[in-house]
Scaffold this motif. Sequence first.
Motif, PDB file in Angstrom:
ATOM      1  N   UNK A 172     -11.447   3.277  -4.314  1.00 54.28           N
ATOM      2  CA  UNK A 172     -10.574   2.422  -3.500  1.00 54.28           C
ATOM      3  C   UNK A 172     -10.582   2.925  -2.064  1.00 54.28           C
ATOM      4  N   UNK A 173     -11.456   2.370  -1.251  1.00 56.94           N
ATOM      5  CA  UNK A 173     -11.571   2.756   0.158  1.00 56.94           C
ATOM      6  C   UNK A 173     -11.488   1.499   1.011  1.00 56.94           C
ATOM      7  N   UNK A 174     -10.666   1.559   2.033  1.00 52.52           N
ATOM      8  CA  UNK A 174     -10.555   0.413   2.938  1.00 52.52           C
ATOM      9  C   UNK A 174      -9.760   0.874   4.149  1.00 52.52           C
ATOM     10  N   UNK A 175     -10.422   0.996   5.269  1.00 59.40           N
ATOM     11  CA  UNK A 175      -9.754   1.427   6.493  1.00 59.40           C
ATOM     12  C   UNK A 175      -9.177   0.198   7.186  1.00 59.40           C
ATOM     13  N   UNK A 176      -8.011  -0.236   6.706  1.00 60.62           N
ATOM     14  CA  UNK A 176      -7.344  -1.397   7.279  1.00 60.62           C
ATOM     15  C   UNK A 176      -7.045  -1.162   8.760  1.00 60.62           C
ATOM     16  N   UNK A 177      -7.182  -2.204   9.550  1.00 62.79           N
ATOM     17  CA  UNK A 177      -6.745  -2.118  10.930  1.00 62.79           C
ATOM     18  C   UNK A 177      -5.224  -2.077  10.997  1.00 62.79           C
ATOM     19  N   UNK A 178      -4.698  -1.678  12.140  1.00 64.95           N
ATOM     20  CA  UNK A 178      -3.249  -1.541  12.281  1.00 64.95           C
ATOM     21  C   UNK A 178      -2.536  -2.870  12.065  1.00 64.95           C
ATOM     22  N   UNK A 179      -3.105  -3.940  12.610  1.00 63.75           N
ATOM     23  CA  UNK A 179      -2.433  -5.228  12.477  1.00 63.75           C
ATOM     24  C   UNK A 179      -2.499  -5.751  11.047  1.00 63.75           C
ATOM     25  N   UNK A 180      -3.618  -5.503  10.361  1.00 63.61           N
ATOM     26  CA  UNK A 180      -3.753  -5.998   8.989  1.00 63.61           C
ATOM     27  C   UNK A 180      -2.732  -5.359   8.066  1.00 63.61           C
ATOM     28  N   UNK A 181      -2.404  -4.100   8.316  1.00 66.24           N
ATOM     29  CA  UNK A 181      -1.461  -3.412   7.442  1.00 66.24           C
ATOM     30  C   UNK A 181      -0.015  -3.543   7.848  1.00 66.24           C
ATOM     31  N   UNK A 182       0.235  -4.148   9.007  1.00 65.82           N
ATOM     32  CA  UNK A 182       1.607  -4.218   9.515  1.00 65.82           C
ATOM     33  C   UNK A 182       2.558  -5.004   8.622  1.00 65.82           C
ATOM     34  N   UNK A 183       2.189  -6.204   8.141  1.00 64.45           N
ATOM     35  CA  UNK A 183       3.144  -6.954   7.317  1.00 64.45           C
ATOM     36  C   UNK A 183       3.597  -6.182   6.083  1.00 64.45           C
ATOM     37  N   UNK A 184       2.662  -5.505   5.419  1.00 63.30           N
ATOM     38  CA  UNK A 184       3.038  -4.748   4.230  1.00 63.30           C
ATOM     39  C   UNK A 184       3.947  -3.584   4.589  1.00 63.30           C
ATOM     40  N   UNK A 185       3.675  -2.924   5.699  1.00 62.19           N
ATOM     41  CA  UNK A 185       4.548  -1.812   6.122  1.00 62.19           C
ATOM     42  C   UNK A 185       5.961  -2.306   6.373  1.00 62.19           C
ATOM     43  N   UNK A 186       6.069  -3.455   7.001  1.00 59.06           N
ATOM     44  CA  UNK A 186       7.398  -4.007   7.294  1.00 59.06           C
ATOM     45  C   UNK A 186       8.119  -4.353   6.001  1.00 59.06           C
ATOM     46  N   UNK A 187       7.421  -5.083   5.114  1.00 61.41           N
ATOM     47  CA  UNK A 187       8.061  -5.509   3.870  1.00 61.41           C
ATOM     48  C   UNK A 187       8.417  -4.332   2.976  1.00 61.41           C
ATOM     49  N   UNK A 188       7.537  -3.329   2.905  1.00 60.47           N
ATOM     50  CA  UNK A 188       7.826  -2.176   2.047  1.00 60.47           C
ATOM     51  C   UNK A 188       8.975  -1.355   2.611  1.00 60.47           C
ATOM     52  N   UNK A 189       9.193  -1.422   3.918  1.00 56.40           N
ATOM     53  CA  UNK A 189      10.342  -0.741   4.511  1.00 56.40           C
ATOM     54  C   UNK A 189      11.629  -1.502   4.234  1.00 56.40           C
ATOM     55  N   UNK A 190      11.554  -2.833   4.291  1.00 56.02           N
ATOM     56  CA  UNK A 190      12.739  -3.658   4.051  1.00 56.02           C
ATOM     57  C   UNK A 190      13.102  -3.730   2.572  1.00 56.02           C
TER      58      UNK A 190
END
Length: 385
Positions: free
Chosen positions: A200-218
Amino acid sequence: MSFHAFFLPIRVSGAVRFLLARCVQLYLAGRRPYGLAAALLLLLPACTTTLPPVPRPPARFADLGQLVPPQKIFVLSDGARLPARVWAPSGPPRALILVLHGFNDSRDAWEGPAPFFTAQGFLVVAPDQRGFGQAPLRGGWAGTERMVADVKEIVHQLQAQYPQLPLYLAGESMGGAVLMLMMAQPDAPHVAGTLLAAPAVWNFGKMAGLPLRVLSSLFPRALVTGRELPVHVVASDNMMALARLYYDPLTIRATRLEALQGLVGMMKQAAIAAPRLHGPVLCLYGDQDQLVPPSAMGAVWRDVPASVRLDLIPGGHHLLLRDRHGDRVMRDMLSWMTHPGTWLPSGGDSAAATWLAAGEGESPLEKQDALLPVLPAALDNLAPP
């Protein structure tokens, strides 16, 4: 229907709903960098904090729901107990393989390929990783650092118990990512070799991972199943193997957003760690993998040390070892362990070189839809009737 209706089941502010809905509108308008955001939004209606019940297989497929008790328990330095299945050869073992499962999977992931290796004289040990199977923190995320430390402790315990046996490490998907991170450390354990099956390797860009970071924080404890994704993901062409994965009581069928965010972070770390891998390594990848895209694996393959053997499996899906032709993968793994200087039986060496030379996997990550890693719950429509 208003896009805001997607978010009614979750208590978020009107401003947040508007911003998230705007992501969907941009995605539908063809703005592909928002692919992950759109996928996440489509998951939100089913978000809950209640784990679904274990499904019962049809009576004629009762074995698919079998719970196999562990044959071994690893006790770690913090007192955690990780159960494991063990498959032993009929005679004295020639070598030992420590095998690691993927995300939301368990020690049972290796029950299919294990007999192939035991028939060749290998002792196979498959533990539940922390957060999965019957290990502590089931359904949560222990953290990448803790998971890597767990495996390192298990390696040391096995080397102490079997000092005369060569020790190989094999990891599927998330298990491969864990091994990559461990074997990239300066103090990586000395082992006979590391085998990575569709890591499982995938260097997501910052913008691609942003929605998940926000939702996982909320909503860190919110659960998603994967059924709501507007895509059809084929993890393997072996229907019965997928049905076993779904009905296995140890499988996690709903994923907390904090665990999903943890996996995405691990995938990125593993991709970045690729150039620092130590020791002999075989990396296998299927050209039909719909979960780790060619661009992600291609970037890793171009970064790994020259000593890493690359093996491309034509027609192979993400769950390589569980495909109907998974025996090709097993034979390549066996050949690499027993005759590392020879060509792989499948011709995967040549296929990998041709794949890279043809420029496969060179398309920018930003131009691809960022799909969520597969969740076993999304496979329920593949189960036998």
